[in-house]
Design a protein around this motif. Structure first.
Motif, PDB file in Angstrom:
ATOM      1  N   GLU A 157      22.804 -10.732 -19.358  1.00 25.65           N
ATOM      2  CA  GLU A 157      23.260 -10.367 -20.699  1.00 25.65           C
ATOM      3  C   GLU A 157      23.147  -8.864 -20.933  1.00 25.65           C
ATOM      4  OE1 GLU A 157      21.570 -13.081 -20.023  1.00 25.65           O
ATOM      5  OE2 GLU A 157      23.126 -14.512 -20.627  1.00 25.65           O
ATOM      6  N   LEU A 158      22.068  -8.260 -20.414  1.00 30.76           N
ATOM      7  CA  LEU A 158      21.913  -6.818 -20.562  1.00 30.76           C
ATOM      8  C   LEU A 158      22.954  -6.058 -19.738  1.00 30.76           C
ATOM      9  CD1 LEU A 158      18.016  -6.635 -20.415  1.00 30.76           C
ATOM     10  CD2 LEU A 158      19.462  -6.394 -22.436  1.00 30.76           C
ATOM     11  N   ASP A 159      23.272  -6.586 -18.549  1.00 30.84           N
ATOM     12  CA  ASP A 159      24.338  -5.965 -17.754  1.00 30.84           C
ATOM     13  C   ASP A 159      25.652  -5.976 -18.515  1.00 30.84           C
ATOM     14  OD1 ASP A 159      22.560  -5.513 -15.707  1.00 30.84           O
ATOM     15  OD2 ASP A 159      23.088  -7.351 -14.625  1.00 30.84           O
ATOM     16  N   HIS A 160      25.959  -7.115 -19.137  1.00 27.68           N
ATOM     17  CA  HIS A 160      27.198  -7.222 -19.902  1.00 27.68           C
ATOM     18  C   HIS A 160      27.182  -6.346 -21.141  1.00 27.68           C
ATOM     19  CE1 HIS A 160      29.875  -9.156 -22.930  1.00 27.68           C
ATOM     20  NE2 HIS A 160      30.685  -9.261 -21.888  1.00 27.68           N
ATOM     21  N   LEU A 161      26.022  -6.198 -21.763  1.00 21.64           N
ATOM     22  CA  LEU A 161      25.943  -5.425 -22.998  1.00 21.64           C
ATOM     23  C   LEU A 161      26.190  -3.939 -22.749  1.00 21.64           C
ATOM     24  CD1 LEU A 161      25.296  -5.510 -26.049  1.00 21.64           C
ATOM     25  CD2 LEU A 161      22.907  -5.128 -25.440  1.00 21.64           C
ATOM     26  N   PHE A 162      25.644  -3.398 -21.674  1.00 16.27           N
ATOM     27  CA  PHE A 162      25.736  -1.959 -21.413  1.00 16.27           C
ATOM     28  C   PHE A 162      26.761  -1.636 -20.317  1.00 16.27           C
ATOM     29  CE2 PHE A 162      21.392  -2.361 -23.146  1.00 16.27           C
ATOM     30  CZ  PHE A 162      21.513  -1.476 -24.208  1.00 16.27           C
ATOM     31  N   ARG A 163      27.684  -2.540 -20.062  1.00 15.20           N
ATOM     32  CA  ARG A 163      28.694  -2.285 -19.042  1.00 15.20           C
ATOM     33  C   ARG A 163      29.683  -1.237 -19.538  1.00 15.20           C
ATOM     34  NH1 ARG A 163      31.313  -7.636 -17.349  1.00 15.20           N
ATOM     35  NH2 ARG A 163      29.157  -7.950 -16.634  1.00 15.20           N
ATOM     36  N   ALA A 164      29.962  -0.272 -18.675  1.00 14.09           N
ATOM     37  CA  ALA A 164      30.881   0.808 -19.026  1.00 14.09           C
ATOM     38  C   ALA A 164      31.782   1.102 -17.842  1.00 14.09           C
ATOM     39  CB  ALA A 164      30.115   2.068 -19.416  1.00 14.09           C
ATOM     40  N   PRO A 165      33.094   1.354 -18.095  1.00  9.89           N
ATOM     41  CA  PRO A 165      33.996   1.657 -16.967  1.00  9.89           C
ATOM     42  C   PRO A 165      33.654   2.973 -16.287  1.00  9.89           C
ATOM     43  CG  PRO A 165      35.106   1.977 -19.066  1.00  9.89           C
ATOM     44  CD  PRO A 165      33.802   1.332 -19.379  1.00  9.89           C
ATOM     45  N   ASP A 215      34.710  -2.931 -31.066  1.00 15.81           N
ATOM     46  CA  ASP A 215      34.528  -3.547 -29.750  1.00 15.81           C
ATOM     47  C   ASP A 215      33.041  -3.697 -29.407  1.00 15.81           C
ATOM     48  OD1 ASP A 215      37.259  -3.654 -29.441  1.00 15.81           O
ATOM     49  OD2 ASP A 215      37.365  -1.712 -28.416  1.00 15.81           O
ATOM     50  N   ALA A 216      32.235  -2.717 -29.814  1.00  5.82           N
ATOM     51  CA  ALA A 216      30.795  -2.800 -29.570  1.00  5.82           C
ATOM     52  C   ALA A 216      30.178  -3.949 -30.356  1.00  5.82           C
ATOM     53  CB  ALA A 216      30.126  -1.478 -29.934  1.00  5.82           C
ATOM     54  N   GLU A 217      30.618  -4.150 -31.603  1.00  3.39           N
ATOM     55  CA  GLU A 217      30.109  -5.269 -32.391  1.00  3.39           C
ATOM     56  C   GLU A 217      30.514  -6.605 -31.773  1.00  3.39           C
ATOM     57  OE1 GLU A 217      31.437  -4.870 -36.371  1.00  3.39           O
ATOM     58  OE2 GLU A 217      30.169  -3.127 -36.822  1.00  3.39           O
ATOM     59  N   ARG A 218      31.756  -6.684 -31.299  1.00  4.30           N
ATOM     60  CA  ARG A 218      32.218  -7.932 -30.685  1.00  4.30           C
ATOM     61  C   ARG A 218      31.425  -8.225 -29.404  1.00  4.30           C
ATOM     62  NH1 ARG A 218      36.952  -6.426 -29.919  1.00  4.30           N
ATOM     63  NH2 ARG A 218      37.678  -6.872 -32.035  1.00  4.30           N
ATOM     64  N   ARG A 219      31.162  -7.209 -28.612  1.00  2.00           N
ATOM     65  CA  ARG A 219      30.380  -7.412 -27.402  1.00  2.00           C
ATOM     66  C   ARG A 219      28.950  -7.803 -27.719  1.00  2.00           C
ATOM     67  NH1 ARG A 219      30.080  -3.011 -22.555  1.00  2.00           N
ATOM     68  NH2 ARG A 219      32.269  -3.674 -22.386  1.00  2.00           N
ATOM     69  N   PHE A 220      28.394  -7.182 -28.764  1.00  2.00           N
ATOM     70  CA  PHE A 220      27.017  -7.539 -29.117  1.00  2.00           C
ATOM     71  C   PHE A 220      26.932  -8.981 -29.587  1.00  2.00           C
ATOM     72  CE2 PHE A 220      23.798  -8.086 -32.412  1.00  2.00           C
ATOM     73  CZ  PHE A 220      22.655  -7.759 -31.706  1.00  2.00           C
ATOM     74  N   ASP A 221      27.894  -9.433 -30.385  1.00  2.00           N
ATOM     75  CA  ASP A 221      27.863 -10.822 -30.862  1.00  2.00           C
ATOM     76  C   ASP A 221      27.974 -11.805 -29.693  1.00  2.00           C
ATOM     77  OD1 ASP A 221      27.654  -9.943 -33.459  1.00  2.00           O
ATOM     78  OD2 ASP A 221      29.823  -9.988 -33.833  1.00  2.00           O
ATOM     79  N   THR A 222      28.838 -11.501 -28.729  1.00  2.00           N
ATOM     80  CA  THR A 222      28.950 -12.363 -27.560  1.00  2.00           C
ATOM     81  C   THR A 222      27.655 -12.380 -26.755  1.00  2.00           C
ATOM     82  OG1 THR A 222      31.323 -11.886 -27.429  1.00  2.00           O
ATOM     83  CG2 THR A 222      30.269 -12.790 -25.458  1.00  2.00           C
ATOM     84  N   THR A 223      27.061 -11.202 -26.572  1.00  3.41           N
ATOM     85  CA  THR A 223      25.800 -11.121 -25.825  1.00  3.41           C
ATOM     86  C   THR A 223      24.692 -11.851 -26.552  1.00  3.41           C
ATOM     87  OG1 THR A 223      26.480  -8.980 -24.930  1.00  3.41           O
ATOM     88  CG2 THR A 223      24.138  -9.540 -24.791  1.00  3.41           C
ATOM     89  N   LEU A 224      24.666 -11.760 -27.880  1.00  2.85           N
ATOM     90  CA  LEU A 224      23.628 -12.436 -28.653  1.00  2.85           C
ATOM     91  C   LEU A 224      23.737 -13.954 -28.509  1.00  2.85           C
ATOM     92  CD1 LEU A 224      21.296 -12.160 -30.678  1.00  2.85           C
ATOM     93  CD2 LEU A 224      22.992 -12.206 -32.520  1.00  2.85           C
ATOM     94  N   ALA A 225      24.948 -14.479 -28.544  1.00  4.56           N
ATOM     95  CA  ALA A 225      25.125 -15.933 -28.365  1.00  4.56           C
ATOM     96  C   ALA A 225      24.708 -16.369 -26.962  1.00  4.56           C
ATOM     97  CB  ALA A 225      26.574 -16.307 -28.633  1.00  4.56           C
ATOM     98  N   ASN A 226      25.067 -15.580 -25.958  1.00  9.78           N
ATOM     99  CA  ASN A 226      24.659 -15.918 -24.594  1.00  9.78           C
ATOM    100  C   ASN A 226      23.147 -15.832 -24.424  1.00  9.78           C
ATOM    101  OD1 ASN A 226      27.348 -16.280 -23.902  1.00  9.78           O
ATOM    102  ND2 ASN A 226      27.580 -14.171 -23.168  1.00  9.78           N
TER     103      ASN A 226
END
Length: 294
Positions: A157-165, A215-226
């Motif tokens: 989840e942390l990898d997904h949260l701070f993933r950057a291209p 986009d950051a809020e959407r990613r955080f919500d997804t990470t929080l659910a996971n």
């Protein structure tokens, strides 16, 4: 020939001699049985872990394991406890020399030696586990301090949260990941993640990944659910581990008692117990007079 009853003084003397009959635990068979139980338990647990029957794993894929695998791992933990402690109790009863003055409660005394071997094996296993865990968690020059570590259950989840291209090279996010992990861990609490913590993490994701605020809020919500799902599954696995370990230890004590009694019977030239003899006679009678098929 009639047997004359004992007088009062003689009866008191016999009773006193029975009460003061010397006997105690013989530690050599207890230690041998404990070592046998510990060695067999280590072998069976290592074998089960190699087959994928470990009760816990740091790998993220363990969270996707089915409940049936968790239950099968718990059953195997109980099975190895029965085998290892039963063999350890058998060795404790088989090696134990009989008391010269003891003519009663032989099976009980053998069983007590088996339970003593079980207790010593459990304590030995606990000490070894604590030493191994302490050596693995000991900080060194190549490891991070405990305050900068993150729980492995939330690593993905942390990898997904701070993933950057694109990110500058040699950027260390250890502190940020550990702080985010502590915040995400509050998702399983009664109040959940606080609004100020959510705002702070969204700002951190925006600054470290370059994403837009939405986009950051959407990613955080997804990470929080996971994270909630991962913590819930880890908690369920911990409950199964606790119940399986407790059941394995209790069944192990019973197996050690039964194994010590069996070892004592073999030592005294009595290879089978009374209930096994009845079962054997019943089986022979069924073979001699089979029932016709319907």
């Amino acid at each position: 020939m009639a047997i004359e009853p004992l007088s009062g003084i003689e009866a008191e003397t016999v009773t006193a001699s029975n009460l003061t009959r010397p006997w105690g635990l013989q530690w050599t068979p207890i230690v041998v049985g404990a070592f046998v139980a510990t060695a067999l338990s280590l072998i069976l647990i290592s074998f089960g872990t190699a087959l994928g029957l470990g009760m816990a794993s740091a790998a993220p894929t363990w969270r996707d394991a089915s409940v049936a695998l968790w239950l099968l791992s718990g059953v195997y933990l109980i099975f190895q406890s029965l085998i290892s402690f039963g063999c350890g109790g058998y060795f404790a009863g088989r090696v134990r020399p009989p008391y010269a003055s003891a003519t009663d409660d032989i099976e009980t005394r053998d069983g007590l030696h088996g339970v003593a071997a079980w207790a010593l094996a459990v304590l030995t296993g606990a000490v070894l586990t604590a030493l191994i865990a302490g050596a693995a968690n000991r900080p060194s020059a190549t490891t991070q301090p405990p305050s900068a570590t993150e729980p492995s259950v939330l690593s993905y989840e942390l990898d997904h949260l701070f993933r950057a291209p694109r990110r500058p090279p040699n950027v260390d996010l250890t502190g940020e990941r550990a702080e985010a992990a502590r915040i995400l861990a509050t998702a399983s609490s009664h109040g959940g993640v606080l609004p100020e913590d959510r705002t702070y993490l969204v700002q951190q994701v925006t600054a470290l990944t370059g994403l837009a605020a939405t986009d950051a809020e959407r990613r955080f919500d997804t990470t929080l659910a996971n994270a909630k799902s991962a913590i819930s599954r880890a908690r369920a696995a911990s409950i199964i581990i606790a119940f399986s370990a407790a059941a394995a230890l209790l069944f192990g004590a019973a197996a050690a008692w039964a194994g010590a009694e069996a070892g004592g019977r073999h030592r005294d030239g009595e290879p089978i117990s009374e209930w096994m003899a009845h079962s054997n006679r019943w089986h022979k009678s069924r073979v001699a007079d089979p029932q016709p098929l319907p």
